[in-house]
Write a protein that holds these residues in place. Structure first.
Motif, PDB file in Angstrom:
ATOM      1  N   THR A  82       5.775   2.189  23.706  1.00  0.00           N
ATOM      2  CA  THR A  82       6.402   2.255  25.026  1.00  0.00           C
ATOM      3  C   THR A  82       7.739   1.543  24.921  1.00  0.00           C
ATOM      4  N   VAL A  83       8.781   2.328  24.673  1.00  0.00           N
ATOM      5  CA  VAL A  83      10.119   1.769  24.408  1.00  0.00           C
ATOM      6  C   VAL A  83      11.141   2.636  25.137  1.00  0.00           C
ATOM      7  N   PRO A  84      12.410   2.195  25.200  1.00  0.00           N
ATOM      8  CA  PRO A  84      13.442   3.021  25.833  1.00  0.00           C
ATOM      9  C   PRO A  84      13.470   4.411  25.220  1.00  0.00           C
ATOM     10  N   THR A  85      13.791   5.418  26.012  1.00  0.00           N
ATOM     11  CA  THR A  85      13.640   6.780  25.514  1.00  0.00           C
ATOM     12  C   THR A  85      14.940   7.383  24.977  1.00  0.00           C
ATOM     13  N   THR A  86      15.988   6.603  24.832  1.00  0.00           N
ATOM     14  CA  THR A  86      17.174   7.184  24.186  1.00  0.00           C
ATOM     15  C   THR A  86      17.394   6.465  22.860  1.00  0.00           C
ATOM     16  N   TYR A  87      17.952   7.232  21.931  1.00  0.00           N
ATOM     17  CA  TYR A  87      18.121   6.681  20.586  1.00  0.00           C
ATOM     18  C   TYR A  87      19.132   5.536  20.576  1.00  0.00           C
ATOM     19  N   LYS A  88      18.792   4.493  19.888  1.00  0.00           N
ATOM     20  CA  LYS A  88      19.694   3.365  19.716  1.00  0.00           C
ATOM     21  C   LYS A  88      19.373   2.757  18.359  1.00  0.00           C
ATOM     22  N   ALA A  89      20.401   2.507  17.549  1.00  0.00           N
ATOM     23  CA  ALA A  89      20.138   1.888  16.248  1.00  0.00           C
ATOM     24  C   ALA A  89      19.555   0.496  16.463  1.00  0.00           C
ATOM     25  N   LEU A  90      18.525   0.167  15.711  1.00  0.00           N
ATOM     26  CA  LEU A  90      17.891  -1.149  15.847  1.00  0.00           C
ATOM     27  C   LEU A  90      18.792  -2.248  15.294  1.00  0.00           C
ATOM     28  N   THR A  91      18.681  -3.403  15.896  1.00  0.00           N
ATOM     29  CA  THR A  91      19.269  -4.624  15.322  1.00  0.00           C
ATOM     30  C   THR A  91      18.090  -5.482  14.855  1.00  0.00           C
ATOM     31  N   ASP A  92      18.369  -6.571  14.160  1.00  0.00           N
ATOM     32  CA  ASP A  92      17.286  -7.477  13.762  1.00  0.00           C
ATOM     33  C   ASP A  92      16.489  -7.915  14.992  1.00  0.00           C
ATOM     34  N   GLU A  93      17.223  -8.217  16.065  1.00  0.00           N
ATOM     35  CA  GLU A  93      16.566  -8.729  17.273  1.00  0.00           C
ATOM     36  C   GLU A  93      15.673  -7.656  17.914  1.00  0.00           C
ATOM     37  N   SER A  94      16.220  -6.449  18.054  1.00  0.00           N
ATOM     38  CA  SER A  94      15.392  -5.414  18.721  1.00  0.00           C
ATOM     39  C   SER A  94      14.235  -4.989  17.823  1.00  0.00           C
ATOM     40  N   ALA A  95      14.412  -5.072  16.503  1.00  0.00           N
ATOM     41  CA  ALA A  95      13.304  -4.744  15.591  1.00  0.00           C
ATOM     42  C   ALA A  95      12.175  -5.770  15.769  1.00  0.00           C
ATOM     43  N   ILE A  96      12.545  -7.035  15.904  1.00  0.00           N
ATOM     44  CA  ILE A  96      11.528  -8.085  16.111  1.00  0.00           C
ATOM     45  C   ILE A  96      10.802  -7.848  17.432  1.00  0.00           C
ATOM     46  N   GLU A 101       8.660 -10.448   9.551  1.00  0.00           N
ATOM     47  CA  GLU A 101       7.672 -11.366   8.966  1.00  0.00           C
ATOM     48  C   GLU A 101       7.438 -12.573   9.859  1.00  0.00           C
ATOM     49  N   ASP A 102       6.183 -13.007   9.878  1.00  0.00           N
ATOM     50  CA  ASP A 102       5.867 -14.312  10.453  1.00  0.00           C
ATOM     51  C   ASP A 102       5.832 -15.283   9.274  1.00  0.00           C
ATOM     52  N   PRO A 103       6.852 -16.141   9.130  1.00  0.00           N
ATOM     53  CA  PRO A 103       6.912 -17.001   7.931  1.00  0.00           C
ATOM     54  C   PRO A 103       5.738 -17.968   7.837  1.00  0.00           C
ATOM     55  N   ASN A 104       5.100 -18.249   8.971  1.00  0.00           N
ATOM     56  CA  ASN A 104       3.974 -19.193   8.929  1.00  0.00           C
ATOM     57  C   ASN A 104       2.726 -18.588   8.316  1.00  0.00           C
ATOM     58  N   THR A 105       2.495 -17.320   8.617  1.00  0.00           N
ATOM     59  CA  THR A 105       1.258 -16.679   8.120  1.00  0.00           C
ATOM     60  C   THR A 105       1.525 -15.741   6.955  1.00  0.00           C
ATOM     61  N   GLY A 106       2.794 -15.343   6.758  1.00  0.00           N
ATOM     62  CA  GLY A 106       3.113 -14.364   5.706  1.00  0.00           C
ATOM     63  C   GLY A 106       2.842 -12.941   6.151  1.00  0.00           C
ATOM     64  N   LYS A 107       2.360 -12.765   7.392  1.00  0.00           N
ATOM     65  CA  LYS A 107       2.077 -11.404   7.884  1.00  0.00           C
ATOM     66  C   LYS A 107       3.390 -10.628   8.048  1.00  0.00           C
ATOM     67  N   ARG A 108       3.380  -9.384   7.575  1.00  0.00           N
ATOM     68  CA  ARG A 108       4.614  -8.592   7.612  1.00  0.00           C
ATOM     69  C   ARG A 108       4.331  -7.178   8.106  1.00  0.00           C
ATOM     70  N   VAL A 109       5.373  -6.557   8.638  1.00  0.00           N
ATOM     71  CA  VAL A 109       5.276  -5.159   9.023  1.00  0.00           C
ATOM     72  C   VAL A 109       6.637  -4.511   8.748  1.00  0.00           C
ATOM     73  N   ILE A 110       6.613  -3.201   8.526  1.00  0.00           N
ATOM     74  CA  ILE A 110       7.867  -2.475   8.265  1.00  0.00           C
ATOM     75  C   ILE A 110       8.190  -1.587   9.455  1.00  0.00           C
ATOM     76  N   ILE A 111       9.460  -1.581   9.867  1.00  0.00           N
ATOM     77  CA  ILE A 111       9.913  -0.575  10.833  1.00  0.00           C
ATOM     78  C   ILE A 111      11.006   0.234  10.147  1.00  0.00           C
ATOM     79  N   LYS A 112      10.738   1.511  10.001  1.00  0.00           N
ATOM     80  CA  LYS A 112      11.723   2.388   9.372  1.00  0.00           C
ATOM     81  C   LYS A 112      12.387   3.198  10.473  1.00  0.00           C
ATOM     82  N   GLN A 113      13.702   3.241  10.451  1.00  0.00           N
ATOM     83  CA  GLN A 113      14.424   4.030  11.454  1.00  0.00           C
ATOM     84  C   GLN A 113      15.369   5.010  10.779  1.00  0.00           C
TER      85      GLN A 113
END
Ligand code: SR1
Ligand code: MG
Length: 396
Positions: free
Chosen positions: A4-18, A50-62
């Protein structure tokens, strides 16, 4: 899951990816997530959160609305992100351990949220650095057999097969392959890219009428034979690997095409390593080439015998005909890949990173000669040993 995100294309920034990662993944809400753009391909951005405390990571590909390798002057459909996610999901039904898990997608933002694989290494990089990846041939042979059999008319009801073929229509990305693999390198065009020392070898390709006819036939197969749901760009940069694991990524070029195309592209990218390596290190790659085919053929045969829905499945000689054609096509498609990665637009690091100019040019000439021979001699190949023989002859 659909985001559930905005419905128009916008290039991600580090902040919006987080911010996006927080909506789909079970990160601690208080976590101070970090983000790095780690994409090194030709087309897309890849954010690692990444959550540096737990090492948990996820990838967002755009996907970007243009080809990163060229810039904004080359617009490119965003639909490729949806194709890629859906190929990963479809192939994941048959080889769940060999593809990354997809957690969420958004069509408007051209985003796929998926499993982080940074404990693995891109196979091309590892191979260049001398790694051998002992599971690579076994895993890719299985990946090829399972994904291609189960999405073909041999494994599917014809209605479902045609529904999938329509769903995975991918004209824009196919056009890139039609141009970059099957057309441009075989003509004297500005899009080609090669060193001056290769001028004569490139001209020999452009002036070889017999070769051009054979490439035209291979291009026709690619254009017309909707046999199975291909990965569509199965080079060693589309594979993550370690000593214990293999994962195939990046199927944005996926579409219904000839089975030999995926097989041939993978073999070609091993062949680059067989050209640049010496002695025992080279033999490891020769073994990988042989084993990939053997695993593919034996797993495909097993699936055919136990699960085929084709009425002619027990007709003597039919399976052999199908496998012979895959091998012949694979040899030809591998030849086109070797040539296009050497004098076409998008190169491979296996060759380009060789610092010694004399060796680099020698290996590139060998890649061109191997490609030429595979295309012209493909009809004479009755087994993988015949392909190995062609590789051997091109070394002399
Ligand atoms: C413009 S895209 C160039 C190449 O990169 C991709 O990985 C495909 O191999 C394509 O041909
Ligand atoms: Mg790619």
């Amino acid at each position: 899951m659909t985001l559930t995100v905005p419905t128009t294309y916008k290039a991600l920034t580090d902040e919006s990816a987080i911010a996006l990662a927080k909506t789909v993944h079970t990160f601690d809400p208080a976590a101070q997530l970090t983000c790095r753009e780690i994409g090194d391909g030709n087309l897309n951005y890849v954010f690692q959160i990444e959550d540096p405390n737990t090492g948990k990571r996820v990838i967002i590909k755009q996907a970007l609305p243009y080809a990163k390798i060229i810039g904004e002057s080359w617009p490119l459909t965003l639909k490729r992100a949806t194709i890629e996610a859906n190929v990963l999901k479809k192939h994941g039904e048959f080889v769940p351990s060999l593809v990354p898990a997809v957690y969420a997608t958004d069509e408007e933002l051209a985003i796929t949220v998926m499993e982080d694989l940074s404990h693995l290494e891109i196979a091309r990089e590892g191979l260049i650095n001398g790694q051998n990846f002992p599971r690579l041939a076994q895993d890719i042979g299985e990946y090829l057999a399972l994904t291609l059999f189960h999405t073909s008319d041999y494994g599917l009801h014809p209605f479902e097969k045609k529904r999938l073929a329509a769903e995975f229509s991918n004209p824009e990305l196919c056009k890139i392959t039609e141009d970059l693999i099957f057309t441009d390198p075989f003509f004297d065009l500005d899009t080609n890219d090669y060193e001056p020392q290769l001028q004569a070898a490139a001209e020999a390709i452009w002036n070889n009428r017999k070769l051009q006819l054979e490439v035209a036939k291979l291009k026709k197969s690619f254009l017309t034979e909707a046999e199975a749901l291909l990965h569509g760009d199965l080079h060693t940069g589309s594979i993550f690997a370690s000593q214990e694991e293999t994962k195939v990524i990046d199927p944005e070029f996926g579409f219904y095409g000839p089975i030999g195309f995926d097989v041939g592209l993978f073999l070609a990218n091993l062949i680059f390593q067989s050209i640049t390596r010496e002695d025992e290190d080279r033999l490891v790659i020769v073994d990988h080439i042989e084993k990939t085919w053997e695993v593919f053929a034996s797993r495909f045969t097993e699936l055919w015998t136990t699960q085929s829905v084709e009425s002619f499945r027990k007709t003597e000689g039919y399976l052999e005909y199908v496998l012979d054609k895959v091998l012949t096509d694979a040899a030809g498609f591998a030849g086109c890949e070797l040539i296009r990665r050497t004098i076409g637009l998008a190169h491979v690091k296996d060759l380009d990173s060789i610092e010694d100019a004399e060796n680099r040019i020698r290996f590139k000439k060998q890649a061109l000669e191997t490609g030429r021979a595979l295309i012209l001699k493909r009809e004479e190949t009755a087994s993988i040993k015949d392909i190995l023989q062609i590789l051997e002859e091109a070394r002399t």
